[in-house]
Design an enzyme around this catalytic site. Structure first.
Site, PDB file in Angstrom:
ATOM      1  N   GLY A  15       0.809  -1.217   0.000  1.00 25.76           N
ATOM      2  CA  GLY A  15       0.000   0.000   0.000  1.00 25.76           C
ATOM      3  C   GLY A  15       0.843   1.268   0.000  1.00 25.76           C
ATOM      4  O   GLY A  15       1.919   1.333  -0.612  1.00 25.76           O
ATOM      5  N   ILE A  18      -4.942   0.635  10.533  1.00 24.56           N
ATOM      6  CA  ILE A  18      -6.062  -0.272  10.233  1.00 24.56           C
ATOM      7  C   ILE A  18      -7.389   0.494  10.350  1.00 24.56           C
ATOM      8  O   ILE A  18      -7.436   1.583  10.943  1.00 24.56           O
ATOM      9  CB  ILE A  18      -6.111  -1.487  11.194  1.00 24.56           C
ATOM     10  CG1 ILE A  18      -6.223  -1.024  12.667  1.00 24.56           C
ATOM     11  CG2 ILE A  18      -4.906  -2.383  11.009  1.00 24.56           C
ATOM     12  CD1 ILE A  18      -6.612  -2.151  13.641  1.00 24.56           C
ATOM     13  N   ASP A  42     -14.578  -0.314  10.653  1.00 22.39           N
ATOM     14  CA  ASP A  42     -15.663   0.654  10.511  1.00 22.39           C
ATOM     15  C   ASP A  42     -17.014   0.130  11.002  1.00 22.39           C
ATOM     16  O   ASP A  42     -17.452  -0.950  10.613  1.00 22.39           O
ATOM     17  CB  ASP A  42     -15.801   1.056   9.028  1.00 22.39           C
ATOM     18  CG  ASP A  42     -14.560   1.740   8.490  1.00 22.39           C
ATOM     19  OD1 ASP A  42     -13.643   2.016   9.276  1.00 22.39           O
ATOM     20  OD2 ASP A  42     -14.517   2.000   7.277  1.00 22.39           O
ATOM     21  N   TYR A  82     -11.384   5.405  13.903  1.00 25.73           N
ATOM     22  CA  TYR A  82     -10.331   5.770  12.946  1.00 25.73           C
ATOM     23  C   TYR A  82     -10.092   7.288  12.978  1.00 25.73           C
ATOM     24  O   TYR A  82      -8.942   7.747  13.056  1.00 25.73           O
ATOM     25  CB  TYR A  82     -10.761   5.312  11.550  1.00 25.73           C
ATOM     26  CG  TYR A  82      -9.726   5.501  10.475  1.00 25.73           C
ATOM     27  CD1 TYR A  82      -8.635   4.641  10.375  1.00 25.73           C
ATOM     28  CD2 TYR A  82      -9.844   6.516   9.527  1.00 25.73           C
ATOM     29  CE1 TYR A  82      -7.685   4.796   9.373  1.00 25.73           C
ATOM     30  CE2 TYR A  82      -8.904   6.676   8.524  1.00 25.73           C
ATOM     31  CZ  TYR A  82      -7.823   5.813   8.446  1.00 25.73           C
ATOM     32  OH  TYR A  82      -6.887   5.970   7.450  1.00 25.73           O
TER      33      TYR A  82
HETATM   34  N1  LIG Z   1      -5.711   3.978   1.725  1.00 30.04           N
HETATM   35  C1  LIG Z   1      -6.204   5.161   1.962  1.00 30.04           C
HETATM   36  O1  LIG Z   1      -7.081   5.668   1.228  1.00 30.04           O
HETATM   37  C2  LIG Z   1      -5.705   5.974   3.117  1.00 30.04           C
HETATM   38  C3  LIG Z   1      -6.142   7.308   3.220  1.00 30.04           C
HETATM   39  C4  LIG Z   1      -5.663   8.085   4.266  1.00 30.04           C
HETATM   40  C5  LIG Z   1      -4.764   7.557   5.158  1.00 30.04           C
HETATM   41  N2  LIG Z   1      -4.367   6.266   5.033  1.00 30.04           N
HETATM   42  C6  LIG Z   1      -3.413   5.755   6.022  1.00 30.04           C
HETATM   43  O2  LIG Z   1      -2.227   5.348   5.352  1.00 30.04           O
HETATM   44  C7  LIG Z   1      -1.628   4.264   6.048  1.00 30.04           C
HETATM   45  C8  LIG Z   1      -1.415   3.113   5.079  1.00 30.04           C
HETATM   46  O3  LIG Z   1      -2.656   2.742   4.520  1.00 30.04           O
HETATM   47  P1  LIG Z   1      -2.782   1.641   3.373  1.00 30.04           P
HETATM   48  O4  LIG Z   1      -4.064   1.889   2.690  1.00 30.04           O
HETATM   49  O5  LIG Z   1      -1.544   1.607   2.581  1.00 30.04           O
HETATM   50  O6  LIG Z   1      -2.931   0.323   4.274  1.00 30.04           O
HETATM   51  P2  LIG Z   1      -2.813  -1.223   3.862  1.00 30.04           P
HETATM   52  O7  LIG Z   1      -2.662  -1.373   2.391  1.00 30.04           O
HETATM   53  O8  LIG Z   1      -3.951  -1.891   4.544  1.00 30.04           O
HETATM   54  O9  LIG Z   1      -1.427  -1.674   4.561  1.00 30.04           O
HETATM   55  C9  LIG Z   1      -1.318  -1.572   5.940  1.00 30.04           C
HETATM   56  C10 LIG Z   1       0.091  -1.892   6.356  1.00 30.04           C
HETATM   57  O10 LIG Z   1       0.172  -1.744   7.791  1.00 30.04           O
HETATM   58  C11 LIG Z   1       0.626  -2.964   8.355  1.00 30.04           C
HETATM   59  N3  LIG Z   1      -0.029  -3.160   9.638  1.00 30.04           N
HETATM   60  C12 LIG Z   1      -1.356  -3.260   9.883  1.00 30.04           C
HETATM   61  N4  LIG Z   1      -1.577  -3.470  11.195  1.00 30.04           N
HETATM   62  C13 LIG Z   1      -0.366  -3.513  11.785  1.00 30.04           C
HETATM   63  C14 LIG Z   1       0.068  -3.739  13.108  1.00 30.04           C
HETATM   64  N5  LIG Z   1      -0.781  -3.979  14.117  1.00 30.04           N
HETATM   65  N6  LIG Z   1       1.402  -3.736  13.360  1.00 30.04           N
HETATM   66  C15 LIG Z   1       2.293  -3.516  12.370  1.00 30.04           C
HETATM   67  N7  LIG Z   1       1.939  -3.290  11.090  1.00 30.04           N
HETATM   68  C16 LIG Z   1       0.619  -3.295  10.803  1.00 30.04           C
HETATM   69  C17 LIG Z   1       0.279  -4.051   7.358  1.00 30.04           C
HETATM   70  O11 LIG Z   1       1.138  -5.187   7.539  1.00 30.04           O
HETATM   71  P3  LIG Z   1       0.791  -6.608   6.819  1.00 30.04           P
HETATM   72  O12 LIG Z   1       1.116  -6.410   5.372  1.00 30.04           O
HETATM   73  O13 LIG Z   1       1.674  -7.599   7.476  1.00 30.04           O
HETATM   74  O14 LIG Z   1      -0.664  -6.868   7.053  1.00 30.04           O
HETATM   75  C18 LIG Z   1       0.507  -3.312   6.041  1.00 30.04           C
HETATM   76  O15 LIG Z   1       1.873  -3.343   5.707  1.00 30.04           O
HETATM   77  C19 LIG Z   1      -2.566   3.931   7.213  1.00 30.04           C
HETATM   78  O16 LIG Z   1      -2.115   4.552   8.380  1.00 30.04           O
HETATM   79  C20 LIG Z   1      -3.890   4.530   6.760  1.00 30.04           C
HETATM   80  O17 LIG Z   1      -4.711   4.849   7.840  1.00 30.04           O
HETATM   81  C21 LIG Z   1      -4.822   5.468   4.032  1.00 30.04           C
END
Ligand SMILES: NC(=O)c1ccc[n+]([C@@H]2O[C@H](COP(=O)([O-])OP(=O)(O)OC[C@H]3O[C@@H](n4cnc5c(N)ncnc54)[C@H](OP(=O)(O)O)[C@@H]3O)[C@@H](O)[C@H]2O)c1
Length: 280
Positions: free
Chosen positions: A33, A114, A117, A176
């Site tokens: 991601g 994470i 929701d 969240y």
């Molecule tokens: N996607 C969006 O639209 C969006 C928008 C705004 C902000 N964000 C923020 O951006 C960040 C990344 O989002 P993403 O969409 O790229 O998420 P993602 O694709 O779901 O990936 C999440 C990552 O965090 C790791 N992770 C989850 N729980 C964990 C834990 N308890 N301990 C250690 N690592 C953990 C996962 O590891 P594994 O691979 O081992 O599961 C994965 O590498 C997050 O903080 C999210 O809130 C996302």
């Protein structure tokens, strides 16, 4: 932008910069991601990257191989580190592990996050705690462990990945939104304390790189987290974004590497929106 660029964030972008030459970065959730795009973009700028992940080892190993293949030609050794950021001991041992492996940490990116929701009426204690523990407490434990090391050395960068939801709130995301706006207060306090401690130890000089702490707030980004959102809901979201589309992970990553650069030493305690104008 090709399909490949969206599925393999940043890895296939030709050319490289040198903004982070010799720096060591630890990116939590850095193997897929947005985090993978951040890891790649920091590596592209010359940093040695240690990427954290929770449990998806296969994906992490695959990412490490890709990262090494793309940017490791100059002898840099990248690494992956498994741990649960909700667990304070895991956070402390991850920081120690990265320092042990690479000799230092110059840049910490608190990206792991994470969602669980549910409307407030239906949210369980467990839904609430799980999201606060990973998204907010995890950033605190890691920053606390990394900051000691950075203050001793007199240089460092912490970048927290929050969300536009922390600014605007959202139906079904009380946990969240609270975790993500909690990062604003944490960022500003860490930034103030870092500057205060540096000044107290005589390391805050006119031309020092210093220790800065900032937050990036992405809008909606094309990742697996968003793949779970129904098409109809996504169309409604796009209609609220002046630029009319979701962000690409690379577009978040470039702000992180900008904030992580030595030259960004006069930016601290700030919240940087990357959201296509959605919060105007
Ligand atoms: N996607 C969006 O639209 C969006 C928008 C705004 C902000 N964000 C923020 O951006 C960040 C990344 O989002 P993403 O969409 O790229 O998420 P993602 O694709 O779901 O990936 C999440 C990552 O965090 C790791 N992770 C989850 N729980 C964990 C834990 N308890 N301990 C250690 N690592 C953990 C996962 O590891 P594994 O691979 O081992 O599961 C994965 O590498 C997050 O903080 C999210 O809130 C996302």
């Amino acid at each position: 932008m090709t399909d490949t660029a969206q599925t393999k964030p940043g890895l296939d972008v030709p050319g490289r910069g040198g903004k982070l030459q010799g720096r060591v970065a630890f990116v939590t959730g850095g193997t897929r991601g947005i985090g993978a795009a951040i890891s790649s973009s920091l590596a592209r700028q010359g940093a040695t990257v240690a990427a954290g992940y929770a449990g998806n080892t296969e994906r992490a190993e695959q990412f490490l191989a890709e990262l090494t293949d793309t940017w490791g030609g100059d002898g840099r050794e990248f690494s992956i580190h498994q741990g649960n950021v909700a667990n304070p001991e895991d956070c402390r041992s991850s920081i120690a592990e990265v320092i042990e492996k690479h000799g230092r940490i110059d840049i910490l990116v608190n990206n792991a996050g994470i969602t669980r929701d549910r409307t407030v009426a239906k949210m369980t204690d467990e839904d609430w705690q799980a999201v606060i523990n990973v998204n907010l407490s995890g950033a605190f434990y890691l920053a606390q462990a990394a900051l000691n090391h950075m203050l001793e050395r007199g240089t460092g960068r912490i970048v927290n990945v929050s969300s536009i939801i922390g600014e605007m709130g959202n139906i079904g995301q009380a946990n969240y939104a609270a975790s993500k706006s909690g990062l604003f207060g944490l960022t500003k306090t860490l930034a103030r304390e870092a500057a205060f401690q540096l000044a107290r130890s005589g390391k805050l000089t006119e031309d020092s790189i210093g220790v800065t702490v900032n937050t990036v707030t992405p809008g909606y980004v094309l990742t697996e987290m968003v793949e779970a959102v129904p098409e109809k809901v996504l169309d409604k979201i796009k209609a609220q974004i002046p630029l009319g589309r979701l962000a690409r992970p690379e577009e978040i990553a470039r702000v992180v590497h900008f904030l992580a650069a030595d030259e960004s030493s006069y930016i601290t305690g700030q919240v940087w929106g990357v959201n296509g104008g959605q919060d105007m």
